[in-house]
Motif scaffolding. Structure first.
Motif, PDB file in Angstrom:
ATOM      1  N   UNK A 231      -4.201  -2.156  -1.020  1.00  0.00           N
ATOM      2  CA  UNK A 231      -5.496  -2.313  -0.642  1.00  0.00           C
ATOM      3  C   UNK A 231      -6.556  -1.063  -0.427  1.00  0.00           C
ATOM      4  N   UNK A 232      -5.966  -0.006  -0.540  1.00  0.00           N
ATOM      5  CA  UNK A 232      -6.851   1.400  -0.758  1.00  0.00           C
ATOM      6  C   UNK A 232      -6.662   1.969  -2.033  1.00  0.00           C
ATOM      7  N   UNK A 233      -6.288   1.005  -3.060  1.00  0.00           N
ATOM      8  CA  UNK A 233      -6.403   1.464  -4.503  1.00  0.00           C
ATOM      9  C   UNK A 233      -7.836   1.300  -4.879  1.00  0.00           C
ATOM     10  N   UNK A 234      -8.139   2.204  -5.861  1.00  0.00           N
ATOM     11  CA  UNK A 234      -9.538   1.994  -6.603  1.00  0.00           C
ATOM     12  C   UNK A 234      -9.195   2.119  -8.028  1.00  0.00           C
ATOM     13  N   UNK A 235     -10.130   1.403  -8.607  1.00  0.00           N
ATOM     14  CA  UNK A 235     -10.265   1.118 -10.154  1.00  0.00           C
ATOM     15  C   UNK A 235      -8.771   0.637 -10.673  1.00  0.00           C
ATOM     16  N   UNK A 236      -8.031  -0.097  -9.938  1.00  0.00           N
ATOM     17  CA  UNK A 236      -6.812  -0.639 -10.348  1.00  0.00           C
ATOM     18  C   UNK A 236      -5.592   0.399 -10.560  1.00  0.00           C
ATOM     19  N   UNK A 237      -5.904   1.687  -9.986  1.00  0.00           N
ATOM     20  CA  UNK A 237      -5.065   2.838 -10.130  1.00  0.00           C
ATOM     21  C   UNK A 237      -4.065   2.492  -9.019  1.00  0.00           C
ATOM     22  N   UNK A 238      -2.600   2.695  -9.394  1.00  0.00           N
ATOM     23  CA  UNK A 238      -1.598   2.091  -8.432  1.00  0.00           C
ATOM     24  C   UNK A 238      -1.469   3.448  -7.458  1.00  0.00           C
ATOM     25  N   UNK A 239      -1.353   2.780  -6.109  1.00  0.00           N
ATOM     26  CA  UNK A 239      -1.353   3.761  -5.014  1.00  0.00           C
ATOM     27  C   UNK A 239       0.168   3.509  -4.590  1.00  0.00           C
ATOM     28  N   UNK A 240       1.235   4.342  -4.748  1.00  0.00           N
ATOM     29  CA  UNK A 240       2.497   4.324  -4.530  1.00  0.00           C
ATOM     30  C   UNK A 240       2.950   5.166  -3.156  1.00  0.00           C
ATOM     31  N   UNK A 241       3.341   4.436  -1.965  1.00  0.00           N
ATOM     32  CA  UNK A 241       3.467   4.896  -0.685  1.00  0.00           C
ATOM     33  C   UNK A 241       5.155   4.618  -0.287  1.00  0.00           C
ATOM     34  N   UNK A 242       5.617   5.836   0.517  1.00  0.00           N
ATOM     35  CA  UNK A 242       6.889   5.595   1.006  1.00  0.00           C
ATOM     36  C   UNK A 242       7.123   4.444   1.807  1.00  0.00           C
ATOM     37  N   UNK A 243       5.951   4.240   2.706  1.00  0.00           N
ATOM     38  CA  UNK A 243       5.954   2.899   3.444  1.00  0.00           C
ATOM     39  C   UNK A 243       4.872   2.082   3.065  1.00  0.00           C
ATOM     40  N   UNK A 244       5.075   0.869   3.608  1.00  0.00           N
ATOM     41  CA  UNK A 244       4.131  -0.264   3.162  1.00  0.00           C
ATOM     42  C   UNK A 244       2.582   0.405   3.579  1.00  0.00           C
ATOM     43  N   UNK A 245       2.640   0.833   4.771  1.00  0.00           N
ATOM     44  CA  UNK A 245       1.348   1.424   5.260  1.00  0.00           C
ATOM     45  C   UNK A 245       1.338   3.077   5.141  1.00  0.00           C
ATOM     46  N   UNK A 246       0.342   3.458   4.138  1.00  0.00           N
ATOM     47  CA  UNK A 246       0.696   4.954   3.970  1.00  0.00           C
ATOM     48  C   UNK A 246      -0.194   5.902   4.936  1.00  0.00           C
ATOM     49  N   UNK A 247       0.297   7.056   4.748  1.00  0.00           N
ATOM     50  CA  UNK A 247      -0.227   8.174   5.792  1.00  0.00           C
ATOM     51  C   UNK A 247      -0.997   8.835   5.154  1.00  0.00           C
ATOM     52  N   UNK A 248      -1.946   9.743   6.169  1.00  0.00           N
ATOM     53  CA  UNK A 248      -3.088  10.560   5.449  1.00  0.00           C
ATOM     54  C   UNK A 248      -2.681  11.527   4.569  1.00  0.00           C
TER      55      UNK A 248
END
Length: 323
Positions: free
Chosen positions: A56-73
């Motif tokens: 939900x924090x992705x922009x322009x459909x560029x994947x945002x891969x984080x270690x947890x479901x809810x990313x950190x700063x």
């Protein structure tokens, strides 16, 4: 003087999204950011975790891969930085917009470093720069801060945290776990209902067990070097105190909007005037994007629901240009 189809004021996630969209659609553009890339996120607490999931924090459909479901700063900083650099976005950092004036069909934008010309302006300045102040004696003391960064600083100190939202509750819990003697001062009758659902039970349990002291229906009346006065339902109470974190929320830069000629509603919400179909304000050629569209209702717009502003605005600019 460099001339652009559009100048984007603010290099946060939504400003970056607008830059990506402008580049994709062939518009000449410039993003101007007064601090580093995503300056507001940079100033978030070091250990801050987002309420939203990474997609939900992705922009322009560029994947945002984080270690947890809810990313950190730190993950968000890396994500948005890589977007800017890998897409070679035209962005000027550590450059503050000081004046915008319309001259004929163009806007003259004067910054702390240069002057530019643009046919259109997108304001995506967010709301994190101006804190809601307490307006009480002692608020200007060095021991008082409206921003929280790192709990280590408050270890073994008597800390008063003012507020009941996510920022205040996160600070209270983190500082308590680093050994601070934490007191929460909450204006309402309970911990805020918008506090992250996995955090709210934690703070309530810490209060109930007495690890963190909480005063409800309470307000700070005065701050002094070694103590503070709070008004409660039981009268005035004086507390020993080393530091105060007044985390009572933030507001958009309304003075800047007024100087642009943007109309604000005549109530406490201070909603800016714009067309939701195009995001164009009452000033032709000036568009609003992101959280600033909500005025004082800073909980209304987030990255996840205002990403759509970028294509809406750029399409509107293209349509106006072709007419």
């Amino acid at each position: 003087m460099q001339d652009f189809n559009v100048i984007i004021i603010g290099g946060g996630p939504i400003g970056i999204a607008c830059g990506l969209e402008a580049k994709k659609k062939g518009l000449s553009y410039l993003i101007i950011e007064k601090g580093p890339i995503v300056n507001s996120l940079f100033n978030y607490p070091i250990n801050m975790q987002f309420f939203s999931s990474s997609e939900k924090l992705e922009i322009d459909e560029i994947p945002f891969i984080s270690k947890e479901a809810k990313p950190k700063r730190n993950e968000a900083l890396e994500y948005y930085r890589r977007i800017v650099t890998s897409n070679n976005l035209n962005i000027q950092l550590f450059e503050k917009v000081e004046k915008v004036k319309k001259e004929s069909e163009k806007f003259n934008v004067v910054t702390s470093k240069a002057s530019y010309s643009a046919s259109n302006i997108i304001v995506a300045t967010g709301f994190y720069d101006l804190p809601n102040t307490l307006n009480i004696p002692g608020e200007d003391l060095p021991k008082v801060s409206h921003y929280y960064k790192d709990p280590h600083f408050y270890a073994s100190q008597k800390l008063a945290v003012v507020g009941a939202s996510n920022s205040a509750i996160d600070a209270a819990l983190e500082c308590y776990r680093k050994g601070a003697d934490v007191t929460l001062i909450i204006r309402g009758p309970e911990v805020g209902q918008r506090v992250k659902y996995w955090v709210r039970p934690d703070i309530i349990n810490r209060i109930n067990e007495g690890s963190i002291k909480a005063y409800y229906n309470a307000t700070v009346k005065e701050i002094r070097e070694t103590e503070i006065d709070i008004e409660t339902t039981e009268g005035k109470i004086t507390l020993e105190n080393d530091f105060v974190l007044a985390l009572t929320g933030y507001m958009p830069n309304f003075d800047f909007l007024r100087k642009l000629g943007i109309e604000l509603s005549n109530d406490e919400k201070l909603l800016p005037n714009y067309n939701p179909d195009s995001m164009e304000s009452n000033v032709k050629g000036i568009y609003l994007a992101g959280v600033i569209c909500g005025g004082m209702e800073t909980h209304k717009w987030f990255i996840e629901n205002s990403r759509i502003h970028a294509p809406v605005i750029v399409d509107a600019i293209l349509q106006n240009t072709s007419e």
